[in-house]
Design a protein around this motif. Structure first.
Motif, PDB file in Angstrom:
ATOM      1  N   SER A  14      42.743  31.009  39.095  1.00 20.67           N
ATOM      2  CA  SER A  14      43.654  29.999  38.572  1.00 20.67           C
ATOM      3  C   SER A  14      43.972  30.281  37.103  1.00 20.67           C
ATOM      4  O   SER A  14      43.282  31.056  36.441  1.00 20.67           O
ATOM      5  N   CYS A  15      44.990  29.650  36.609  1.00 22.38           N
ATOM      6  CA  CYS A  15      45.389  29.822  35.210  1.00 22.38           C
ATOM      7  C   CYS A  15      44.264  29.370  34.277  1.00 22.38           C
ATOM      8  O   CYS A  15      43.973  30.027  33.282  1.00 22.38           O
ATOM      9  N   ARG A  16      43.615  28.277  34.622  1.00 18.13           N
ATOM     10  CA  ARG A  16      42.505  27.763  33.804  1.00 18.13           C
ATOM     11  C   ARG A  16      41.321  28.736  33.826  1.00 18.13           C
ATOM     12  O   ARG A  16      40.728  29.007  32.792  1.00 18.13           O
ATOM     13  N   ALA A  17      41.011  29.279  34.989  1.00 18.44           N
ATOM     14  CA  ALA A  17      39.916  30.245  35.087  1.00 18.44           C
ATOM     15  C   ALA A  17      40.253  31.528  34.335  1.00 18.44           C
ATOM     16  O   ALA A  17      39.386  32.132  33.690  1.00 18.44           O
ATOM     17  N   ASP A  18      41.511  31.938  34.398  1.00 20.94           N
ATOM     18  CA  ASP A  18      41.935  33.131  33.675  1.00 20.94           C
ATOM     19  C   ASP A  18      41.772  32.939  32.176  1.00 20.94           C
ATOM     20  O   ASP A  18      41.276  33.829  31.478  1.00 20.94           O
ATOM     21  N   ARG A  19      42.164  31.781  31.669  1.00 14.33           N
ATOM     22  CA  ARG A  19      41.985  31.493  30.237  1.00 14.33           C
ATOM     23  C   ARG A  19      40.508  31.475  29.857  1.00 14.33           C
ATOM     24  O   ARG A  19      40.130  31.993  28.810  1.00 14.33           O
ATOM     25  N   ALA A  20      39.693  30.862  30.694  1.00 14.34           N
ATOM     26  CA  ALA A  20      38.256  30.808  30.411  1.00 14.34           C
ATOM     27  C   ALA A  20      37.650  32.212  30.406  1.00 14.34           C
ATOM     28  O   ALA A  20      36.820  32.536  29.544  1.00 14.34           O
ATOM     29  N   LEU A  21      38.083  33.051  31.342  1.00 13.89           N
ATOM     30  CA  LEU A  21      37.596  34.433  31.372  1.00 13.89           C
ATOM     31  C   LEU A  21      38.012  35.185  30.117  1.00 13.89           C
ATOM     32  O   LEU A  21      37.212  35.934  29.547  1.00 13.89           O
ATOM     33  N   TRP A  22      39.256  34.991  29.667  1.00  5.92           N
ATOM     34  CA  TRP A  22      39.700  35.679  28.453  1.00  5.92           C
ATOM     35  C   TRP A  22      38.919  35.205  27.238  1.00  5.92           C
ATOM     36  O   TRP A  22      38.558  36.007  26.369  1.00  5.92           O
ATOM     37  N   CYS A  23      38.641  33.916  27.154  1.00  8.94           N
ATOM     38  CA  CYS A  23      37.817  33.402  26.041  1.00  8.94           C
ATOM     39  C   CYS A  23      36.433  34.042  26.073  1.00  8.94           C
ATOM     40  O   CYS A  23      35.922  34.480  25.032  1.00  8.94           O
ATOM     41  N   LEU A  24      35.830  34.094  27.248  1.00  5.95           N
ATOM     42  CA  LEU A  24      34.513  34.706  27.386  1.00  5.95           C
ATOM     43  C   LEU A  24      34.568  36.189  27.041  1.00  5.95           C
ATOM     44  O   LEU A  24      33.689  36.716  26.342  1.00  5.95           O
ATOM     45  N   GLN A  25      35.597  36.882  27.493  1.00  7.04           N
ATOM     46  CA  GLN A  25      35.731  38.307  27.204  1.00  7.04           C
ATOM     47  C   GLN A  25      35.882  38.550  25.706  1.00  7.04           C
ATOM     48  O   GLN A  25      35.293  39.486  25.158  1.00  7.04           O
ATOM     49  N   ILE A  26      36.651  37.717  25.021  1.00  8.63           N
ATOM     50  CA  ILE A  26      36.837  37.878  23.577  1.00  8.63           C
ATOM     51  C   ILE A  26      35.528  37.627  22.842  1.00  8.63           C
ATOM     52  O   ILE A  26      35.154  38.387  21.936  1.00  8.63           O
ATOM     53  N   VAL A 121      32.180  37.700  34.183  1.00 10.05           N
ATOM     54  CA  VAL A 121      33.461  38.368  33.935  1.00 10.05           C
ATOM     55  C   VAL A 121      33.777  39.333  35.073  1.00 10.05           C
ATOM     56  O   VAL A 121      34.904  39.379  35.573  1.00 10.05           O
ATOM     57  N   VAL A 122      32.791  40.113  35.493  1.00  9.03           N
ATOM     58  CA  VAL A 122      33.011  41.054  36.598  1.00  9.03           C
ATOM     59  C   VAL A 122      33.456  40.304  37.844  1.00  9.03           C
ATOM     60  O   VAL A 122      34.397  40.720  38.529  1.00  9.03           O
ATOM     61  N   TYR A 123      32.808  39.195  38.134  1.00  7.77           N
ATOM     62  CA  TYR A 123      33.180  38.416  39.311  1.00  7.77           C
ATOM     63  C   TYR A 123      34.612  37.897  39.194  1.00  7.77           C
ATOM     64  O   TYR A 123      35.393  37.970  40.148  1.00  7.77           O
ATOM     65  N   GLY A 124      34.963  37.391  38.031  1.00 10.65           N
ATOM     66  CA  GLY A 124      36.310  36.861  37.843  1.00 10.65           C
ATOM     67  C   GLY A 124      37.392  37.925  37.844  1.00 10.65           C
ATOM     68  O   GLY A 124      38.532  37.661  38.209  1.00 10.65           O
ATOM     69  N   ARG A 125      37.041  39.125  37.442  1.00  9.63           N
ATOM     70  CA  ARG A 125      38.017  40.221  37.371  1.00  9.63           C
ATOM     71  C   ARG A 125      37.821  41.248  38.486  1.00  9.63           C
ATOM     72  O   ARG A 125      38.347  42.348  38.428  1.00  9.63           O
TER      73      ARG A 125
END
Length: 135
Positions: A14-26, A121-125
């Motif tokens: 989802s868009c929200r999960a994608d944003r959360a993943l990007w925050c975590l990745q950063i 992150v691996v799971y989300g990506r």
């Protein structure tokens, strides 16, 4: 005939999960690039003490620093983020082994917590890890 395979336009998270993943990745990229890799690459005393206790020489410290810096950069590149994250999970598992083998388990939880965040992150990506089939 219907296909259950994901298409290039199908949303994977989802868009929200994608944003959360990007925050975590950063945040992880900042941690690995600044707080973890930099002291190793400049041979700061905080890093040299730990690697001297291991007794394998400075080459391991520099190699670890380079791997962590490469992983930090890779976390910020969408096409290789999942693969870079898998590499960092490997570095963290190695750190856990070295922690118990050479450092008497001091700060044993740090690599495991980092590895758990990396696994999220691996799971989300995970969809970026597959090679698309040719038709």
């Amino acid at each position: 005939m219907t296909s259950t395979a994901l298409t290039a336009t199908a949303p994977v998270v989802s868009c929200r999960a994608d944003r959360a993943l990007w925050c975590l990745q950063i945040l992880l990229a900042l941690f690995y690039g600044v707080a973890s890799a930099a002291p190793k690459l400049v041979a700061h005393s905080s890093a040299t003490v730990t690697f001297d206790a291991i007794g394998w020489g400075d080459w391991l410290m520099y190699l670890t620093g380079v791997l962590e810096l490469a992983g930090a950069v890779g976390l910020l590149v969408p096409r290789v983020a999942a693969l870079a994250t898998l590499g960092l999970v490997g570095v963290m598992l190695g750190a856990e082994v070295f922690t118990w083998a050479f450092l008497d388990g001091v700060n044993w939880a740090t690599p495991l917590i980092a590895a758990a965040l990396l696994c999220a992150v691996v799971y989300g990506r995970r969809h970026t890890l597959t090679v698309p089939r040719r038709r």
